[in-house]
Write an enzyme that holds these catalytic residues in place. Structure first.
Site, PDB file in Angstrom:
ATOM      1  N   ARG A  16       0.851  -1.194   0.000  1.00  0.00           N
ATOM      2  CA  ARG A  16       0.000   0.000   0.000  1.00  0.00           C
ATOM      3  C   ARG A  16       0.890   1.249   0.000  1.00  0.00           C
ATOM      4  O   ARG A  16       2.121   1.156   0.019  1.00  0.00           O
ATOM      5  CB  ARG A  16      -0.924  -0.002   1.226  1.00  0.00           C
ATOM      6  CG  ARG A  16      -0.204   0.329   2.518  1.00  0.00           C
ATOM      7  CD  ARG A  16      -1.132   0.434   3.717  1.00  0.00           C
ATOM      8  NE  ARG A  16      -0.435   1.072   4.816  1.00  0.00           N
ATOM      9  CZ  ARG A  16      -0.842   1.047   6.079  1.00  0.00           C
ATOM     10  NH1 ARG A  16      -1.943   0.407   6.393  1.00  0.00           N
ATOM     11  NH2 ARG A  16      -0.150   1.674   7.004  1.00  0.00           N
ATOM     12  N   ASP A  63       8.655  -9.774   5.942  1.00  0.00           N
ATOM     13  CA  ASP A  63       8.774  -8.979   7.162  1.00  0.00           C
ATOM     14  C   ASP A  63      10.220  -8.495   7.191  1.00  0.00           C
ATOM     15  O   ASP A  63      11.155  -9.307   7.348  1.00  0.00           O
ATOM     16  CB  ASP A  63       8.458  -9.841   8.388  1.00  0.00           C
ATOM     17  CG  ASP A  63       8.613  -9.059   9.692  1.00  0.00           C
ATOM     18  OD1 ASP A  63       9.251  -7.980   9.699  1.00  0.00           O
ATOM     19  OD2 ASP A  63       8.106  -9.536  10.725  1.00  0.00           O
ATOM     20  N   VAL A  64      10.411  -7.185   7.025  1.00  0.00           N
ATOM     21  CA  VAL A  64      11.772  -6.657   6.841  1.00  0.00           C
ATOM     22  C   VAL A  64      12.664  -6.843   8.065  1.00  0.00           C
ATOM     23  O   VAL A  64      13.877  -6.661   7.978  1.00  0.00           O
ATOM     24  CB  VAL A  64      11.770  -5.163   6.426  1.00  0.00           C
ATOM     25  CG1 VAL A  64      11.133  -4.971   5.059  1.00  0.00           C
ATOM     26  CG2 VAL A  64      11.116  -4.275   7.488  1.00  0.00           C
ATOM     27  N   TYR A 156      11.128   8.143  15.504  1.00  0.00           N
ATOM     28  CA  TYR A 156      11.027   8.022  14.044  1.00  0.00           C
ATOM     29  C   TYR A 156      12.157   8.809  13.376  1.00  0.00           C
ATOM     30  O   TYR A 156      12.833   8.309  12.473  1.00  0.00           O
ATOM     31  CB  TYR A 156       9.662   8.545  13.595  1.00  0.00           C
ATOM     32  CG  TYR A 156       9.422   8.524  12.103  1.00  0.00           C
ATOM     33  CD1 TYR A 156       9.090   7.344  11.451  1.00  0.00           C
ATOM     34  CD2 TYR A 156       9.514   9.691  11.340  1.00  0.00           C
ATOM     35  CE1 TYR A 156       8.853   7.315  10.079  1.00  0.00           C
ATOM     36  CE2 TYR A 156       9.277   9.672   9.972  1.00  0.00           C
ATOM     37  CZ  TYR A 156       8.948   8.489   9.342  1.00  0.00           C
ATOM     38  OH  TYR A 156       8.712   8.470   7.978  1.00  0.00           O
ATOM     39  N   LYS A 160      15.201   7.582  10.778  1.00  0.00           N
ATOM     40  CA  LYS A 160      15.398   8.101   9.419  1.00  0.00           C
ATOM     41  C   LYS A 160      16.769   8.752   9.274  1.00  0.00           C
ATOM     42  O   LYS A 160      17.368   8.755   8.203  1.00  0.00           O
ATOM     43  CB  LYS A 160      14.262   9.058   9.058  1.00  0.00           C
ATOM     44  CG  LYS A 160      12.893   8.362   8.959  1.00  0.00           C
ATOM     45  CD  LYS A 160      12.903   7.246   7.921  1.00  0.00           C
ATOM     46  CE  LYS A 160      11.550   6.617   7.706  1.00  0.00           C
ATOM     47  NZ  LYS A 160      11.580   5.535   6.702  1.00  0.00           N
ATOM     48  N   THR A 191      -0.632   9.308   2.874  1.00  0.00           N
ATOM     49  CA  THR A 191      -0.827   7.854   2.941  1.00  0.00           C
ATOM     50  C   THR A 191      -1.389   7.517   4.324  1.00  0.00           C
ATOM     51  O   THR A 191      -1.492   8.388   5.188  1.00  0.00           O
ATOM     52  CB  THR A 191       0.516   7.102   2.772  1.00  0.00           C
ATOM     53  OG1 THR A 191       1.353   7.413   3.889  1.00  0.00           O
ATOM     54  CG2 THR A 191       1.206   7.464   1.481  1.00  0.00           C
TER      55      THR A 191
HETATM   56  P1  NAD Z   1       2.249   3.306   4.675  1.00  0.00           P
HETATM   57  O1  NAD Z   1       2.030   3.063   6.119  1.00  0.00           O
HETATM   58  O2  NAD Z   1       1.097   3.415   3.768  1.00  0.00           O
HETATM   59  O3  NAD Z   1       3.212   2.187   4.066  1.00  0.00           O
HETATM   60  C1  NAD Z   1       4.223   1.539   4.793  1.00  0.00           C
HETATM   61  C2  NAD Z   1       4.252   0.086   4.357  1.00  0.00           C
HETATM   62  O4  NAD Z   1       5.298  -0.593   5.086  1.00  0.00           O
HETATM   63  C3  NAD Z   1       2.923  -0.636   4.659  1.00  0.00           C
HETATM   64  O5  NAD Z   1       2.481  -1.342   3.525  1.00  0.00           O
HETATM   65  C4  NAD Z   1       3.300  -1.548   5.808  1.00  0.00           C
HETATM   66  O6  NAD Z   1       2.522  -2.727   5.889  1.00  0.00           O
HETATM   67  C5  NAD Z   1       4.761  -1.853   5.479  1.00  0.00           C
HETATM   68  N1  NAD Z   1       5.454  -2.408   6.634  1.00  0.00           N
HETATM   69  C6  NAD Z   1       5.380  -2.015   7.938  1.00  0.00           C
HETATM   70  N2  NAD Z   1       6.096  -2.846   8.706  1.00  0.00           N
HETATM   71  C7  NAD Z   1       6.643  -3.776   7.880  1.00  0.00           C
HETATM   72  C8  NAD Z   1       7.476  -4.895   8.070  1.00  0.00           C
HETATM   73  N3  NAD Z   1       7.915  -5.267   9.297  1.00  0.00           N
HETATM   74  N4  NAD Z   1       7.857  -5.614   6.989  1.00  0.00           N
HETATM   75  C9  NAD Z   1       7.410  -5.263   5.764  1.00  0.00           C
HETATM   76  N5  NAD Z   1       6.614  -4.233   5.507  1.00  0.00           N
HETATM   77  C10 NAD Z   1       6.238  -3.495   6.557  1.00  0.00           C
HETATM   78  O7  NAD Z   1       3.141   4.627   4.621  1.00  0.00           O
HETATM   79  P2  NAD Z   1       3.977   5.300   3.421  1.00  0.00           P
HETATM   80  O8  NAD Z   1       3.839   6.743   3.549  1.00  0.00           O
HETATM   81  O9  NAD Z   1       3.685   4.663   2.112  1.00  0.00           O
HETATM   82  O10 NAD Z   1       5.474   4.909   3.880  1.00  0.00           O
HETATM   83  C11 NAD Z   1       6.471   4.466   2.961  1.00  0.00           C
HETATM   84  C12 NAD Z   1       7.828   4.986   3.425  1.00  0.00           C
HETATM   85  O11 NAD Z   1       7.867   6.409   3.282  1.00  0.00           O
HETATM   86  C13 NAD Z   1       8.142   4.702   4.894  1.00  0.00           C
HETATM   87  O12 NAD Z   1       9.495   4.328   5.031  1.00  0.00           O
HETATM   88  C14 NAD Z   1       7.901   6.043   5.561  1.00  0.00           C
HETATM   89  O13 NAD Z   1       8.614   6.176   6.769  1.00  0.00           O
HETATM   90  C15 NAD Z   1       8.358   6.985   4.482  1.00  0.00           C
HETATM   91  N6  NAD Z   1       7.867   8.363   4.567  1.00  0.00           N
HETATM   92  C16 NAD Z   1       6.517   8.615   4.700  1.00  0.00           C
HETATM   93  C17 NAD Z   1       6.079   9.922   4.752  1.00  0.00           C
HETATM   94  C18 NAD Z   1       4.604  10.258   4.872  1.00  0.00           C
HETATM   95  O14 NAD Z   1       4.281  11.394   5.237  1.00  0.00           O
HETATM   96  N7  NAD Z   1       3.697   9.357   4.545  1.00  0.00           N
HETATM   97  C19 NAD Z   1       7.009  10.973   4.674  1.00  0.00           C
HETATM   98  C20 NAD Z   1       8.350  10.684   4.553  1.00  0.00           C
HETATM   99  C21 NAD Z   1       8.773   9.372   4.488  1.00  0.00           C
END
Ligand code: NAD
Length: 223
Positions: A16, A63-64, A156, A160, A191
């Protein structure tokens, strides 16, 4: 002619959010895509959607935080599509708490997913990329990995920031293998990860004031 014709990519957290959009866009540009997540139902649905459109796409449980899952993901990628050119370490989690309210379990969990997950993925991918004559590792960090935040996300931000410096060491240590490694530092993206903020009008208005463009980003590219 796609920009990724003939390339093979592995994306974590691809069921997702941004990872799913990355999987769609990589496919659209011609790559074979393997994507993993812990959300198997959503991952399988996306796999069916991509295959239905004629793409080479494989979803697997990843699972990472588990080295065995990463080894299996790389092995499946190479056996299904012959090689590995691109790894996107995209999976991540977020929680909000003050430093005093953050438990040791909270801290260990976010470190395991956001930092150990990137390390294990990188470790698993390097031999396959070397075998392919080089590759590209893309680590999804955050603007939170560059500056401190007042928003109860110290843990968090620490994850990062760790990803940012791990990225630099990876790039330096594997330049001679032809493996590039870059981190990406998005601001807020609409998201599920930040839906708590997006649905809290006053929190969101506060946040918008600090965004130069005055709007949240979207996972889809706008070109
Ligand atoms: P999201 O929560 O929609 O997606 C994160 C995905 O990681 C999910 O599908 C979740 O199931 C998966 N995940 C969580 N734990 C996991 C595990 N142990 N093993 C495998 N998969 C796992 O959020 P997103 O915004 O799509 O996040 C994607 C990346 O972008 C992340 O690294 C997040 O930190 C980063 N990010 C997000 C934002 C924001 O505002 N949304 C901003 C900057 C960076």
């Amino acid at each position: 002619m796609g920009r990724l014709d003939g390339k093979v990519a592995l994306i974590s957290g691809g069921a997702r959010g941004q990872g799913a959009v990355e999987a769609r866009m990589f496919s659209r540009e011609g790559a074979a895509v393997v994507f993993g997540d812990v959300l198997d139902d959503q991952g399988k649905k996306l796999e069916a959607e991509l295959r239905g459109g004629g793409a080479k796409a494989t979803y697997l449980h990843l699972d990472v935080t588990r080295e065995t899952d990463w080894r299996a993901a790389v092995a499946t990628t190479v056996s299904a599509y012959g090689k590995l050119n691109v790894l996107v370490n995209n999976a991540g989690i977020l929680f909000r708490a003050t430093i005093e309210d953050t438990t040791e379990e909270n801290w260990d969990r976010i470190m395991a997913v956001n930092v150990k997950g990137v390390f294990l993925g990188t470790k698993a991918a390097i031999p396959a990329m070397r075998q392919a004559g080089g590759g590209s590792i893309i680590n999804i960090s955050s603007v939170a990995g560059l500056v401190g935040s007042p928003q109860n996300t110290a843990a968090y931000s620490a994850t990062k920031g760790a990803v940012r410096i791990f990225t630099k060491s990876t790039a330096i240590q594997h330049a001679k293998d032809g493996i590039r490694c870059n981190s990406v530092h998005p601001g807020p993206i609409s998201t599920d990860m930040i839906k708590d903020t997006l649905t809290n009008v006053s929190a969101w208005e506060q946040r918008l004031r600090r965004l130069p463009m005055g709007r949240v980003g979207t996972p889809e590219a706008s070109w």
